[in-house]
Enzyme design. Structure first.
Site, short mmCIF file in Angstrom:
data_model
loop_
_atom_site.label_atom_id
_atom_site.label_comp_id
_atom_site.label_asym_id
_atom_site.label_seq_id
_atom_site.Cartn_x
_atom_site.Cartn_y
_atom_site.Cartn_z
N ARG A 58 0.90 -1.12 -0.08
CA ARG A 58 -0.01 -0.07 -0.07
C ARG A 58 0.87 1.42 0.09
O ARG A 58 0.60 2.21 -0.58
CB ARG A 58 -1.07 0.11 1.26
CG ARG A 58 -1.96 1.11 1.43
CD ARG A 58 -2.80 1.26 2.31
NE ARG A 58 -3.87 2.19 2.27
CZ ARG A 58 -3.83 2.75 3.66
NH1 ARG A 58 -3.27 2.57 4.61
NH2 ARG A 58 -4.64 3.92 3.72
N HIS A 62 0.89 4.34 -2.70
CA HIS A 62 0.69 5.63 -2.38
C HIS A 62 1.85 6.57 -2.71
O HIS A 62 1.64 7.89 -3.06
CB HIS A 62 0.33 5.70 -0.84
CG HIS A 62 -1.02 5.44 -0.42
ND1 HIS A 62 -1.72 5.87 0.56
CD2 HIS A 62 -1.99 4.30 -0.92
CE1 HIS A 62 -2.84 5.43 0.67
NE2 HIS A 62 -3.07 4.44 -0.32
N ASN A 90 -2.89 8.88 4.07
CA ASN A 90 -1.65 8.08 4.67
C ASN A 90 -1.52 8.06 5.98
O ASN A 90 -0.42 7.61 6.28
CB ASN A 90 -0.45 9.08 3.93
CG ASN A 90 -0.31 8.82 2.52
OD1 ASN A 90 -0.87 7.97 1.89
ND2 ASN A 90 0.35 9.91 1.84
N HIS A 188 -5.95 -5.62 -2.50
CA HIS A 188 -6.77 -5.85 -1.27
C HIS A 188 -7.26 -7.46 -1.16
O HIS A 188 -7.89 -7.52 0.00
CB HIS A 188 -8.03 -5.17 -1.71
CG HIS A 188 -8.05 -3.49 -1.66
ND1 HIS A 188 -8.98 -2.65 -1.78
CD2 HIS A 188 -7.00 -2.70 -1.30
CE1 HIS A 188 -8.76 -1.49 -2.11
NE2 HIS A 188 -7.31 -1.45 -1.61
N THR A 189 -6.52 -8.04 -1.64
CA THR A 189 -6.70 -9.50 -1.02
C THR A 189 -6.04 -9.84 0.21
O THR A 189 -6.11 -11.01 1.04
CB THR A 189 -6.07 -10.70 -2.19
OG1 THR A 189 -6.42 -11.98 -1.86
CG2 THR A 189 -4.72 -10.60 -2.72
N ASP A 249 -4.66 -14.36 -3.31
CA ASP A 249 -5.37 -15.21 -3.89
C ASP A 249 -6.43 -14.44 -4.53
O ASP A 249 -6.39 -13.10 -4.35
CB ASP A 249 -5.84 -16.32 -3.16
CG ASP A 249 -6.56 -15.91 -1.80
OD1 ASP A 249 -7.09 -14.75 -1.94
OD2 ASP A 249 -6.77 -16.61 -0.98
#
Length: 323
Positions: A58, A62, A90, A188-189, A249
């Site tokens: 992440r 960003h 942030n 986002h997994t 996944d």
């Protein structure tokens, strides 16, 4: 650019082109063990704190979305400047200490050679690999930027409340297409999110105390009962991909098709037929389809707006611009 399934499938077996200003093995002569030092550090520490892999991924995203991949997200605020760290998107970033310790290890090996931007890019890739995710090439040679502005981070980083049109525009502004949007959202997994980043969907979607009708009712009820018990919760963390948030996944995409994406920006990916078809394609295909596509998009993202050559600097301390 459409979201059609074949666009995704074309990524299989193809890892894309190296950005012309970056080079694989850039430090082979100046600091031959640089990438090995980073990998060994990540391999030692990530198994003890696997959620940091999501944090580093992440942070890299960003960083690249504001002034390019220049390590500017790592810079501390000063009395004269509110840096990117201070911006709302942030304020929940984690892993800065991890990067600082990693920088120290690299500096001990070869002082003043390896940029913080490269360290972040390599650490994000290696951390994902340690938890079983895909490998992607990271050409290096990035140099560190010296400008970090909170207002730019606020305007450039896609918000969790973004609709599909806003997401597509934000990605296109960085040279990323619609397929990249679907694939990179797959990050986002892994990882977790604070209730406050999506609680309006549960308690006050349109300002009248209602719930987002696009969110699965059973899932919403479970979140209210067991996680985000009121609209003011600012501390509770919720798994982005319930049941496998430590595993890289296609579970995230399966949840989207069940209307169980946490953010409005997640749900937005299913509001257009072509995007939804691409998600169905990823779910129905072998895992390597997602892995190869994600690798391609990460390599592409990692070359956004890089500073190379005589531009930028090699920061001695990732949190402080060289004086």
């Amino acid at each position: 650019m459409s979201f059609r399934g074949p666009t995704i499938l074309l990524f299989v077996g193809f890892l894309g082109c190296v950005h012309a200003q970056l080079k694989l093995g850039f430090y082979d002569s100046s600091c031959p063990r640089a990438e090995k030092v980073i990998l060994e550090f990540v391999e030692e520490h990530i198994p003890n704190a696997p959620t940091v892999a999501a944090s580093l991924l992440r942070m890299h995203f960003h960083d690249c979305f504001v002034r390019g991949c220049d390590g500017s997200v790592l810079i501390n605020s000063t009395s004269a400047n509110q840096a990117e760290k201070a911006a709302t998107p942030n304020q929940t970033l984690r892993g800065f200490d991890f990067i600082d310790r990693l920088k120290s290890a690299v500096e001990e090996e070869c002082p003043g050679i390896v940029s913080c931007a490269d360290i972040l890019a390599l650490a994000a890739r290696d951390a994902v690999g340690v938890i079983g995710g895909p490998f992607w090439r990271v050409p290096t040679g990035r140099r560190d930027g010296s400008i970090s502005n909170s207002s730019e981070a606020l305007s450039e980083i896609p918000a969790p409340t973004s609709n599909l049109s806003s997401l597509k525009t934000a990605f296109a502004n960085k040279g990323l297409n619609d397929a990249d949007l679907v694939l990179l959202s797959g990050a986002h997994t892994i990882g977790v999110a604070h209730c406050e980043s999506f609680s309006d969907r549960l308690y006050n979607f349109t300002g009248t105390g209602d719930q987002d009708p696009s969110l699965d009712g059973f899932y919403a009820a479970n979140l209210k009962k067991n996680k985000c018990r009121d609209a003011t919760d600012e501390t509770t963390l919720v798994e982005m991909d319930p049941g496998s948030f430590r595993t890289f996944d296609v579970g995230y995409y399966r949840n989207l098709l069940k209307r169980r994406g946490l953010f409005e920006s997640d749900a937005a990916l299913t509001t257009e037929a072509a995007a939804k078809a691409a998600i169905v394609n990823l779910v129905d295909s072998p895992p390597q389809t997602f892995f190869a596509g994600f690798a391609m998009s990460m390599e592409k993202m990692g070359s956004i707006g890089v500073q190379t050559g005589s531009s930028g600097e090699i920061r001695r301390n990732c949190a402080v611009v060289n004086s």
